[in-house]
Design an enzyme around this catalytic site. Sequence first.
Site, PDB file in Angstrom:
ATOM      1  N   GLU A   1       0.816  -1.214   0.000  1.00  0.00           N
ATOM      2  CA  GLU A   1       0.000   0.000   0.000  1.00  0.00           C
ATOM      3  C   GLU A   1       0.852   1.267   0.000  1.00  0.00           C
ATOM      4  OE1 GLU A   1      -2.639  -0.592   3.315  1.00  0.00           O
ATOM      5  OE2 GLU A   1      -3.717  -2.227   2.317  1.00  0.00           O
TER       6      GLU A   1
ATOM      7  N   GLU B   1      -6.979  -9.710  -2.994  1.00  0.00           N
ATOM      8  CA  GLU B   1      -7.650  -9.802  -1.685  1.00  0.00           C
ATOM      9  C   GLU B   1      -9.158  -9.588  -1.851  1.00  0.00           C
ATOM     10  OE1 GLU B   1      -5.864  -7.250   1.255  1.00  0.00           O
ATOM     11  OE2 GLU B   1      -3.836  -7.569   0.481  1.00  0.00           O
TER      12      GLU B   1
END
Length: 554
Positions: free
Chosen positions: A327, A429
Site C-alpha cells: 500500500e 484480496e
Amino acid sequence: MFCVTFYSILVSSFVQCLEEPLNPQYSGGIAKNPEINDGLNGWTSFGSSKIGTRTSKQGNTFIVASHRTQPNHSFSQTIHVEKDTMYTISAWLQVSHGKADVVAMIRTPNGDIPTGWAIAKSGCWSMLKGGFNGNFSGLAELYFESKDISSVELWADSISIQPFTLLEWKAHQDQSIEKTRKSKVKLQVVDHSGQPISNATIMMKQTSSSFPIGNAMSSHILINTGYQDWYNSRFKLTVFENEMKWWETEPLPNKDDYHLADAMLQYVQNRTILLRGHNIVWENRDMLPQWAKDLPRPLLATAIERRFNSLVPRYRDKVIHWDVDNENMHFSYLESQTGENTVYYYKKAYDMDKGALLFLNEWGTIENPNDIVASPAKYLAKIEEFRTLGYNGPLGIGLQGHFDTPTIPYIRSALDILATANLPIWITELDVSSRPLQADYLRDILGELYTHPGVQGIMFWSPWQPQGCFKMCLTDNDFNNLPTGDVVDDFMRRINHQGLISTTNHDGYVETSLYHGDYEVIIKHSAIKHQSFAHKINVAKGKDSSTLIMKLST
C-alpha cells in the site's frame, strides 16, 4: 443486439499524452456534439466558469473552461439516464499549464457520482476512461472537476457517453471469455493404423485450470479438520492472512518467531498448494510492529534491513509472489522516515529472490471511483516512476478488491487502463463487505474480473476465523457454505469443464470449445481393446484464434 469490443480499442492511448486527441469512442454515443464541431451546441457552463471553443494549429476544435474559481467549474451536458443500464464515459483532456487530476462527474438527484480519472497535462491530450451504473431513470448532468488546481483552464474533446443494456454487457462478457479464456478444439480419434473411428464416445474432464483461483488462510487450518476439508477440496493457491507479516514474525526487536508461518508453509507444501508472500514491509505506520512505530530514522532503516534479510531468504523459492512494500500509494511512512524511495525495497527484494514476481498491492483502484490516490491513472504513474528510478525487474499489478457496492463499468475501465502497462494483473484480496445483495455483488464482480483478458488470477480474502472474517466469510463455523460460498463454488464450477461427453462424427472428429487447462480424455468404442482408452491433453491460448487440432490414437 449491439456487440462491442471494449479492451482492444485505444490501448496505447492511456500510456502516452498525444499531440491531438483521437476520435471519440462509439462516435460519442449519446453525447451531443462530442467533437465540438458544432460550436457549444449541447454544452453549458457549470458553475461560474466561462466556456468557449478554440482551434489547434492542426485545425482541431475543442471546448475550454476558463475563469474557474472552484475545482468543479467546467462545462457540462445534460443526459437522460435509464435504470439498469451500464454507462461508459471517455474524454480527452488538457489543462492550460502544469498538470491536474481530473475526474468526470455525473450529477444525479441522488448525488454526484465520480466515474473516472485522468492526469491532464499542458501541451498534450490525455484520455479519461470510466463508467457508472444507471441506478435511476431521469435527467443527469455530466461535468468535469480538477482536484489539484482550480485556476487552470480545462480543455476537452472527443467526449463519449455510451449506454449498454445488461444483455449487451453480458454478451460482451461471453464473447471475451470465448476469446481469451477458451480455445476451439478439434479432436480426431483414429485407430492404430490411422483410420478414423466414428461413433466413439469421448468424455473430457478438466484436471487443472490455467486460471489460478485461491483464498487466504488463517493458522486455524493447522488444527481444524473441518476447515482443512473445506479448503483442500477447492483451492490450490493461498496467501497467509497474517502469519508472514512483520508484527507476527518479529513481535519483539531482533526476536524472530516463524513457527506459525513455517507450519503453514509445510501444510501447503504437503498438499501442493502454491503460496503468495504477503507482505515484506507495509508503509502504513499502524501496521508496523508496536516496537518499530516510533523508532528514530537510523534504527528504523536498520530494522527494515533486518526484516528483509530475515524473511526473504527464508522463503525464497517457496513463494510465487511477494507483496513487497504494501500500500505504498496510500501510505508513505517508511519512505518519509528513512528517506528511501519505495523502489529501493523492490530492488532489494529482487536481488534476494529472483524467482518470485514482485507486486504493488493497493486498494481502491477498482473498488472506489472516488479514490484519487490509487486511481488507475495514478497507478500507471507509479509504475512509470519505478522504471524511471531504475527498477526494471519483474513487476505485478496487485489489486486488493475490497468492495462495498461495486460499479461494474468502472471496474472494466480501470482494468482497461491498467492493462496498458503490459504487466500481470492479479486480484489479491477479493471480498465484499456484509450488506444486502452481498452474494449478488460478488457474483457480478467475479463475472467482470474473469472476463477481462488482463487479469491473470484471483485471490479471495476470506480466511476462516471462529470469531468472524475480515469482511466476507464463505462458510459458517460448521463449514457449511454461506450464500457467498455458494457463489464461489458456482463460479469455479462454471469455469471448469467436468463431465463433457461427445460422439465422434463419420471422420472421427469432435469439435468443442474448452477452457484453458489440462484434461483427461477417455475414449470408448466397441472396436477399442478393453472398450476404452485415456489421453491427457493441454488446451492453451494460441497465437491466433484458429482451432487446435489433436489426433488421439488408440
